[in-house]
Write a protein that holds these residues in place. Sequence first.
Motif, mmCIF file in Angstrom:
data_model
loop_
_atom_site.group_PDB
_atom_site.id
_atom_site.type_symbol
_atom_site.label_atom_id
_atom_site.label_comp_id
_atom_site.label_asym_id
_atom_site.label_seq_id
_atom_site.Cartn_x
_atom_site.Cartn_y
_atom_site.Cartn_z
ATOM 1 N N VAL A 53 -7.398 1.137 7.173
ATOM 2 C CA VAL A 53 -6.439 0.001 6.246
ATOM 3 C C VAL A 53 -6.328 -1.745 6.888
ATOM 4 C CG1 VAL A 53 -5.550 -0.108 4.315
ATOM 5 C CG2 VAL A 53 -5.563 1.587 5.012
ATOM 6 N N PHE A 72 -2.809 1.230 9.722
ATOM 7 C CA PHE A 72 -2.887 -0.039 9.187
ATOM 8 C C PHE A 72 -2.777 -1.237 10.287
ATOM 9 C CE2 PHE A 72 -1.620 3.534 6.470
ATOM 10 C CZ PHE A 72 -1.581 2.972 4.961
ATOM 11 N N THR A 83 5.215 -4.417 7.993
ATOM 12 C CA THR A 83 4.388 -4.635 9.200
ATOM 13 C C THR A 83 4.901 -5.651 10.554
ATOM 14 O OG1 THR A 83 2.658 -5.329 8.590
ATOM 15 C CG2 THR A 83 1.996 -3.646 8.507
ATOM 16 N N THR A 126 0.661 -1.234 -0.139
ATOM 17 C CA THR A 126 0.036 0.045 -0.052
ATOM 18 C C THR A 126 0.494 1.410 0.247
ATOM 19 O OG1 THR A 126 -1.901 -0.838 1.439
ATOM 20 C CG2 THR A 126 -2.172 1.362 1.051
ATOM 21 N N SER A 176 0.755 -3.249 13.985
ATOM 22 C CA SER A 176 -0.240 -1.925 13.466
ATOM 23 C C SER A 176 -0.001 -1.008 13.060
ATOM 24 C CB SER A 176 -1.656 -1.913 14.649
ATOM 25 O OG SER A 176 -2.191 -3.468 14.163
ATOM 26 N N GLU A 236 -7.053 -5.539 7.328
ATOM 27 C CA GLU A 236 -6.959 -6.735 7.336
ATOM 28 C C GLU A 236 -7.793 -7.762 7.086
ATOM 29 O OE1 GLU A 236 -7.217 -9.699 9.431
ATOM 30 O OE2 GLU A 236 -5.163 -10.528 8.510
#
Length: 309
Positions: free
Chosen positions: A232, A211, A93, A56, A199, A234
């Motif tokens: 954003v 995220f 991440t 991203t 995160s 998952e």
Amino acid sequence: MKRARRKLGLASAAAWALACASGADLALARGGGDSIVLLGTSGGPIARPDRAGIATLLAIGGKSYLIDAGEGVVHQLGKAGMQAADVPTVFLTHLHDDHYAGLPALASFAYTTRAPKLAVFGPPGTNALGDGVKSVMMPSARIRMIENHLPHSPADFLGTQEFSAGVVFDDGTVRVSALANTHFHLPPLAGGQQEQSFSLKFEGHGHTIVFTGDTGPSADVTAFAKGADVLVAEMASLEDRAAVPPMVRSHMDAEHLSPLEVGKLAAGAGVRELVLTHVGTVTKTDLAVIRSVYAGHIVLGSDLARIAI
């Protein structure tokens, strides 16, 4: 020089990454305004016909930051009108392969096309990953340094810095904070190193974007995302969960977010917009489950989608 870069402090690391920004990088952000570009939206180490690996791009305040570097990221950058050299700063991440498989190509292509530097920030283990990427780059670099008169080696070009929870980066445009989440439940490795998944929160230019990375349900992540403009996240869809072997489903339940858990997270954090990525097959049923607990705006991510922030 290599060791010095590894031990950079927060301020010097930010200054180093700032010096890597390119004209094309600035043009992207200025031309499209502050935005999130979903370069790749696939979850897991599998090939999907309609999704590249998770990656991203956050364009904010005239700069670009890449969050995760999944397989195919260089190709996806090309489709977005960019090159590898236009991405000076990468945040990982965690160190599952689907989140970094594209990093060797990104680093090697950026190096070959004379990007000044590439800064990679990630959890413990990122320095070792960087050493491996430099080794992958060297066969080509030995030739390029002579053939193309490249002024420095991969060791001088690629720098890594490991982070733990807290503020991990601040370049005056964005402030990045990290929070350990619940994607891993593993014992420490020999020597005491703990595998961790994070995160990430980006704050700057009047925006807050969070995220989740890969995570299971977590009250801490909900608190971390409180009041964010965009989450954003998952998601392991109902069909994705059904498609894995029964032995893997406990992992999906504990270390990923179901549609219901995604909705509860977004609602609990009070975010304005929820962007779903790191997904496989998502159906109307999944979205209805989210909608049953979350009233904000939902974006089902697709490769190369650009979301204004």
